[in-house]
Scaffold this active site. Structure first.
Site, short mmCIF file in Angstrom:
data_model
loop_
_atom_site.label_atom_id
_atom_site.label_comp_id
_atom_site.label_asym_id
_atom_site.label_seq_id
_atom_site.Cartn_x
_atom_site.Cartn_y
_atom_site.Cartn_z
N ASN A 129 1.55 -5.46 0.32
CA ASN A 129 2.14 -6.60 -0.37
C ASN A 129 1.10 -7.18 -1.32
OD1 ASN A 129 4.89 -7.12 1.02
ND2 ASN A 129 3.48 -6.77 2.72
N GLU A 130 1.16 -6.74 -2.56
CA GLU A 130 0.17 -7.11 -3.57
C GLU A 130 0.46 -8.51 -4.14
OE1 GLU A 130 -2.36 -5.36 -3.81
OE2 GLU A 130 -1.98 -3.21 -3.97
#
Length: 241
Positions: A129-130
């Protein structure tokens, strides 16, 4: 983790673990293997869900998380292989959304994750989850941040060989776990650890959303904790020596 597995077994219940890859959790897997070999810890009642996998990625590739988990854990314990779940990096692109929904539904059907193990990337990602990932995200296909891809160059032998995409559990998927333990080692993680723990919750640093969880601990060595204030050092943290 071993005590949780034994406790669930004593209750004749499965223990559902969320697992991570990378250099940091290797010491956890090494200890679990030791407990299996020397103390008789059985994994017959354990169900696992890995956080993520590169896409596309063949399970036999040297960089695959299937290979990683087999090498460091699954090949050395008595887990039932049908209880092992790792995102599939070989499915057709058009099948990914349905596959991701099924992954979340399978976790729920197993009663949810009892304990989720996490690392943290230099971008502040948990799973993949950037920056930009919101709190309500679920398992899905994502584009990898350039810094994340640069950090993977040594595994792939060149930036041009690092995948652009990955399948990852979402932030909300992670937050549904009953317990979360985030591991971070080394001074190169100190800045992002400080931001994750002490910044306000925001999508720029997705790991900040862990602050909303009722049972999260940050397991850090001294180098990773060096940027924390006194308040941050006392926030559900433990030092790893």
């Amino acid at each position: 983790m071993g005590s949780l597995i034994r406790h669930r077994a004593a209750e004749n219940r499965n223990c559902v673990l969320g697992l991570a890859t990378g250099s940091t959790p290797i010491r956890v897997y090494r200890e679990l293997v030791r407990m299996h070999r020397e103390e008789g810890l059985s994994f017959h009642n354990v169900v696992t869900f890995n956080l993520d996998e590169y896409f596309p990625m063949q399970p036999t590739a040297p960089q695959s998380y299937v290979r990683f988990m087999n090498e460091h854990l699954f090949d050395h314990i008595d887990i039932v292989r049908s209880n092992v779940h790792i995102p599939n990096g070989t499915i057709e692109l058009e099948s990914v959304p349905g596959y991701c929904r099924d992954y979340d539904e399978l976790i729920a059907s197993c009663g949810g994750i009892d304990l989720q193990l996490l690392g943290i990337g230099r971008t502040g990602h948990i799973g993949f989850n950037e920056p930009g990932a919101t709190r309500d995200t679920r398992t899905r296909l994502v584009k990898l941040d350039t810094l994340t891809r640069i950090d993977a160059v040594s595994d792939f032998g060149g930036i041009e060989y690092v995948p652009l995409l990955a399948i990852t559990m979402g932030v909300d998927t992670i937050l549904q776990a009953k317990r979360i333990r985030l591991l971070a080692l080394g001074e190169h993680k100190a800045d992002i650890v400080q931001r994750a723990i002490e910044s306000r919750m925001n999508a720029t640093v997705p790991a900040t959303f862990l602050q909303a969880h009722r049972d999260v601990q940050y397991l850090l060595d001294e180098d990773a904790a060096e940027c924390l204030t006194a308040a941050g050092n006392n926030l559900n943290g433990e030092n790893l020596q």
